[in-house]
Design a protein around this motif. Structure first.
Motif, PDB file in Angstrom:
ATOM      1  N   PRO A   1       0.821  -1.221   0.000  1.00  0.00           N
ATOM      2  CA  PRO A   1       0.000   0.000   0.000  1.00  0.00           C
ATOM      3  C   PRO A   1       0.850   1.263   0.000  1.00  0.00           C
ATOM      4  O   PRO A   1       0.472   2.275  -0.612  1.00  0.00           O
ATOM      5  CB  PRO A   1      -0.826  -0.132   1.281  1.00  0.00           C
ATOM      6  CG  PRO A   1      -0.823  -1.587   1.608  1.00  0.00           C
ATOM      7  CD  PRO A   1       0.485  -2.090   1.139  1.00  0.00           C
ATOM      8  N   LYS A   2       1.988   1.240   0.683  1.00  0.00           N
ATOM      9  CA  LYS A   2       2.885   2.401   0.685  1.00  0.00           C
ATOM     10  C   LYS A   2       3.399   2.672  -0.722  1.00  0.00           C
ATOM     11  O   LYS A   2       3.463   3.828  -1.166  1.00  0.00           O
ATOM     12  CB  LYS A   2       4.052   2.155   1.637  1.00  0.00           C
ATOM     13  CG  LYS A   2       5.099   3.248   1.666  1.00  0.00           C
ATOM     14  CD  LYS A   2       4.587   4.499   2.325  1.00  0.00           C
ATOM     15  CE  LYS A   2       4.442   4.304   3.822  1.00  0.00           C
ATOM     16  NZ  LYS A   2       4.066   5.556   4.505  1.00  0.00           N
TER      17      LYS A   2
ATOM     18  N   GLU B   1       1.935   1.889  -3.576  1.00  0.00           N
ATOM     19  CA  GLU B   1       0.842   2.418  -4.379  1.00  0.00           C
ATOM     20  C   GLU B   1       0.600   3.895  -4.070  1.00  0.00           C
ATOM     21  O   GLU B   1       0.349   4.712  -4.966  1.00  0.00           O
ATOM     22  CB  GLU B   1      -0.420   1.601  -4.128  1.00  0.00           C
ATOM     23  CG  GLU B   1      -1.682   2.126  -4.806  1.00  0.00           C
ATOM     24  CD  GLU B   1      -1.585   2.104  -6.319  1.00  0.00           C
ATOM     25  OE1 GLU B   1      -2.320   2.881  -6.957  1.00  0.00           O
ATOM     26  OE2 GLU B   1      -0.786   1.311  -6.853  1.00  0.00           O
ATOM     27  N   LYS B   2       0.685   4.261  -2.789  1.00  0.00           N
ATOM     28  CA  LYS B   2       0.485   5.661  -2.403  1.00  0.00           C
ATOM     29  C   LYS B   2       1.556   6.552  -3.021  1.00  0.00           C
ATOM     30  O   LYS B   2       1.255   7.642  -3.542  1.00  0.00           O
ATOM     31  CB  LYS B   2       0.500   5.798  -0.883  1.00  0.00           C
ATOM     32  CG  LYS B   2       0.226   7.220  -0.409  1.00  0.00           C
ATOM     33  CD  LYS B   2       0.162   7.312   1.106  1.00  0.00           C
ATOM     34  CE  LYS B   2       1.540   7.292   1.723  1.00  0.00           C
ATOM     35  NZ  LYS B   2       1.522   7.606   3.172  1.00  0.00           N
TER      36      LYS B   2
ATOM     37  N   ARG C   1       0.907   7.081  -6.725  1.00  0.00           N
ATOM     38  CA  ARG C   1      -0.210   7.994  -6.960  1.00  0.00           C
ATOM     39  C   ARG C   1       0.193   9.446  -6.673  1.00  0.00           C
ATOM     40  O   ARG C   1      -0.153  10.363  -7.428  1.00  0.00           O
ATOM     41  CB  ARG C   1      -1.403   7.611  -6.078  1.00  0.00           C
ATOM     42  CG  ARG C   1      -2.137   6.353  -6.535  1.00  0.00           C
ATOM     43  CD  ARG C   1      -3.235   6.012  -5.548  1.00  0.00           C
ATOM     44  NE  ARG C   1      -3.994   4.855  -5.979  1.00  0.00           N
ATOM     45  CZ  ARG C   1      -5.075   4.904  -6.745  1.00  0.00           C
ATOM     46  NH1 ARG C   1      -5.530   6.074  -7.160  1.00  0.00           N
ATOM     47  NH2 ARG C   1      -5.720   3.814  -7.098  1.00  0.00           N
ATOM     48  N   LEU C   2       0.916   9.663  -5.570  1.00  0.00           N
ATOM     49  CA  LEU C   2       1.280  11.034  -5.204  1.00  0.00           C
ATOM     50  C   LEU C   2       2.272  11.649  -6.189  1.00  0.00           C
ATOM     51  O   LEU C   2       2.254  12.862  -6.429  1.00  0.00           O
ATOM     52  CB  LEU C   2       1.854  11.067  -3.788  1.00  0.00           C
ATOM     53  CG  LEU C   2       0.857  10.802  -2.661  1.00  0.00           C
ATOM     54  CD1 LEU C   2       1.569  10.716  -1.317  1.00  0.00           C
ATOM     55  CD2 LEU C   2      -0.218  11.891  -2.611  1.00  0.00           C
TER      56      LEU C   2
ATOM     57  N   ALA D   1      -2.282  13.245   0.341  1.00  0.00           N
ATOM     58  CA  ALA D   1      -2.078  11.919   0.925  1.00  0.00           C
ATOM     59  C   ALA D   1      -3.346  11.411   1.598  1.00  0.00           C
ATOM     60  O   ALA D   1      -3.674  10.222   1.528  1.00  0.00           O
ATOM     61  CB  ALA D   1      -0.923  11.962   1.922  1.00  0.00           C
TER      62      ALA D   1
ATOM     63  N   VAL E   1      -5.594  10.129  -1.137  1.00  0.00           N
ATOM     64  CA  VAL E   1      -5.120   8.836  -1.644  1.00  0.00           C
ATOM     65  C   VAL E   1      -5.444   7.724  -0.663  1.00  0.00           C
ATOM     66  O   VAL E   1      -5.894   6.639  -1.045  1.00  0.00           O
ATOM     67  CB  VAL E   1      -3.606   8.905  -1.928  1.00  0.00           C
ATOM     68  CG1 VAL E   1      -3.049   7.510  -2.189  1.00  0.00           C
ATOM     69  CG2 VAL E   1      -3.327   9.817  -3.107  1.00  0.00           C
ATOM     70  N   MET E   2      -5.214   7.959   0.640  1.00  0.00           N
ATOM     71  CA  MET E   2      -5.525   6.954   1.650  1.00  0.00           C
ATOM     72  C   MET E   2      -7.011   6.650   1.683  1.00  0.00           C
ATOM     73  O   MET E   2      -7.414   5.491   1.828  1.00  0.00           O
ATOM     74  CB  MET E   2      -5.044   7.427   3.023  1.00  0.00           C
ATOM     75  CG  MET E   2      -3.532   7.493   3.168  1.00  0.00           C
ATOM     76  SD  MET E   2      -3.006   8.291   4.710  1.00  0.00           S
ATOM     77  CE  MET E   2      -3.734   7.186   5.911  1.00  0.00           C
TER      78      MET E   2
ATOM     79  N   ALA F   1      -7.629   4.424  -1.225  1.00  0.00           N
ATOM     80  CA  ALA F   1      -6.982   3.112  -1.181  1.00  0.00           C
ATOM     81  C   ALA F   1      -7.557   2.211  -0.101  1.00  0.00           C
ATOM     82  O   ALA F   1      -7.581   0.980  -0.258  1.00  0.00           O
ATOM     83  CB  ALA F   1      -5.476   3.280  -0.971  1.00  0.00           C
TER      84      ALA F   1
END
Length: 547
Positions: free
Chosen positions: A316-317, A319-320, A323-324, A496, A499-500, A503
């Motif tokens: 997940p980190k 993917e974040k 995206r950012l 962020a 995005v979280m 996700a």
């Protein structure tokens, strides 16, 4: 098969009436490790253990009477000449071929590697359930994931192990004491899954008596290094019972009884005893830590590895971050650098996005990778990056800058990131806030809030290590570093959160409420974020007007 001489290795086997198993085990050990020092500690055996050792030409330390498994381990550790010690049972359960796997993990920077058994390796259902309970309890006490507390198969650095010889009991619970002492002293411990065969002969462990002894040892070590973990829950329990009993007597009798007063008093007394114990432990451990710090080994790193190595938590980190930064395949392969790759999961994840769309490099000072495919790895020794100027389209520094050193080192880290970044490239930097209530690396309340000179004393007092080897940043300090290195930057707190929210399969109410706030409110609250996340790059070149 081990063919190269390895005079650094000593293999220690405690043995009591294990002649039948040693007949087969010792030849296998000598064949696999011909140059290693093999020591069998004969713990008062009444069979042919000594004769078997003599026939195989193996060093045997003969004890006149049985002193216990732990006593045999201590005798072997004192006699061993190797820099690395391998302890294994003499009953034939442990395969000599598995030693290489433990040593390989030890070379990754760990101080001890324990061979972890699965359920099939447990000696019966009762023993398996008991070991599961011990593992869970030890994990709760130490704050680490203890996968096999009682395994006797382990590789350990000799100098680290000998620090705790005085703590080891003479009975069967030496693995318990050794493991918890290493964890509480902030020595790096890893677990390696191993196969376990059925033992030859009858076990010398008495499940009830030695099981209770294991539990006592766990509480003893927890009390030695972190007494409040025992006393605070006990005090809270007495207080809760007192409140409940007072509520009951108030409703039924409309009065405050002596029993309620006694329970409240007991709660306060237990808590105060815990505080005094914590201070005594802190003083003892600080003196021990100060002695160790006066003359540290020349090869010992100043800073400990703090990388998160779990694959599930890294994906997940990754993917974040993607995206950012808006990393998308372009007309040519994009060059990406991850500094401080840790497990390697983020580097591998980015490299796998699109067929040949990304060329990923990763660097770190310690190779702790759990995944190795899809990207290039280069070891580094400091903040200097072994790449040419303007080489990468994207650079990633995820929870690295707090570990590189003081402010000068942090400035050098940012300067190197900017140097290797292309003029039109994008950078990602994340660092934990200094104002986190629970410091993320040592899990201590308000640790990073303290003045710098007090932090190491707090770490030592709580038995978490010798010193505090991180340098957290406040928001103004971090932004000042960007300015000093000529980088333009953008705080991604609000982005962020979005995005979280996207996700997370089921975002919590606090996350949903925060994401619903106006953008200007979120930007005003960015100082309260537990992690400061920034996108940065080089400033656009000025356009000259010569007209």
């Amino acid at each position: 098969m081990q063919t190269e001489p390895d005079v650094r290795l000593s293999i220690v086997l405690p043995a009591k009436n294990e002649a039948v198993a040693l007949v087969n085990l010792l030849p296998k050990l000598k064949q696999a490790w011909p140059s290693a020092e093999i020591i069998v500690v004969d713990d008062g055996s009444t069979d042919d253990t000594a004769a078997v050792c003599a026939a195989e030409g193996v060093t045997a330390l003969r004890r006149p009477y049985s002193m216990g498994n732990g006593a045999a381990i201590k005798a072997g550790a004192r006699a061993a000449g190797g820099e690395v010690l391998v302890f294994m049972d003499a009953d034939g359960q442990h395969d000599p071929a598995s030693i290489q796997r433990l040593l390989d993990r030890l070379e990754e920077g760990y101080d001890m590697v324990v061979g972890a058994r699965d359920w099939s390796g447990q000696a019966g259902v009762g023993r398996g359930l008991a070991n599961g309970l011990y593992n869970w309890l030890a994990s709760r006490m130490t704050g680490f994931d203890v996968k096999d507390l009682t395994s006797g198969f382990r590789a350990v650095r000799a100098d680290k192990f000998r620090e705790f010889l005085h703590l080891l009991p003479n009975g069967f619970s030496y693995p318990t004491t050794c493991t918890m002492a290493f964890f509480r002293s902030a020595y790096a411990v890893a677990y390696e899954p191993i196969p376990v065969a059925r033992r030859v002969g009858r076990s010398h462990i008495r499940p009830l008596k030695d099981g209770l002894r294991f539990l006592l040892i766990i509480f003893k070590i927890a009390t030695l290094y972190s007494p409040l973990k025992l006393f605070v829950p006990a005090a809270a329990a007495f207080f809760a019972v007192g409140v409940g009993y007072y509520a009951y007597t108030y409703v039924t009798e409309h009065r405050f009884t002596n029993m309620s007063a006694l329970l409240f008093s007991a709660s306060v007394i237990i808590f105060l005893i815990g505080l005094v114990s914590e201070q005594i432990t802190g003083l003892l451990y600080q003196r021990r830590g100060d002695r160790a710090m006066q003359a540290p080994p020349a090869s010992e790193p100043v800073r400990l590895p703090h990388a998160a190595l779990d694959v599930g938590g890294r994906l997940p980190k990754a993917e974040k971050i993607v995206r950012l930064l808006g990393l998308q395949p372009a007309g040519r392969p994009l060059r990406v650098l991850e500094v401080g790759t840790g497990s390697g999961v983020i580097a591998q994840y980015i490299a796998g996005r699109g067929e040949g769309a990304f060329e990923v490099d990763a660097v770190d000072v310690i190779d702790q990778r759990t995944v190795h495919d899809g990207y290039r790895f280069t070891p580094v020794h400091d903040t200097t990056l072994p790449f040419p100027d303007a080489h990468f389209d994207a650079v990633i520094s995820n929870h690295v800058i707090e570990h590189v050193g003081d402010r000068a080192d942090q400035a050098a880290h940012l300067r190197e990131l900017g140097r290797v970044l292309r003029a039109d490239g994008v950078g990602y930097l994340a660092v934990p806030s200094r104002w986190q209530v629970i410091e993320p690396h040592y899990r201590l309340a308000f640790l990073s809030w303290l003045p710098r000179r007090w932090r190491s004393a707090y770490v030592r007092a709580r038995g978490k290590g010798r010193c505090y080897d991180c340098e957290p940043l406040r928001l103004p300090e971090l932004e000042a570093l960007f300015v000093r290195n000529g980088l333009h930057f953008e705080n991604l707190f609000a982005s962020a959160l979005a995005v979280m929210l996207h996700a997370e399969p089921s975002p919590g109410p606090m996350l949903r409420c925060a994401a619903a706030l106006p953008m200007r409110w979120l930007q005003a609250l960015r100082w309260a974020s537990p992690t400061h996340i920034y996108r940065f790059g080089k400033p656009a070149p000025a356009i000259r007007d010569d007209a």
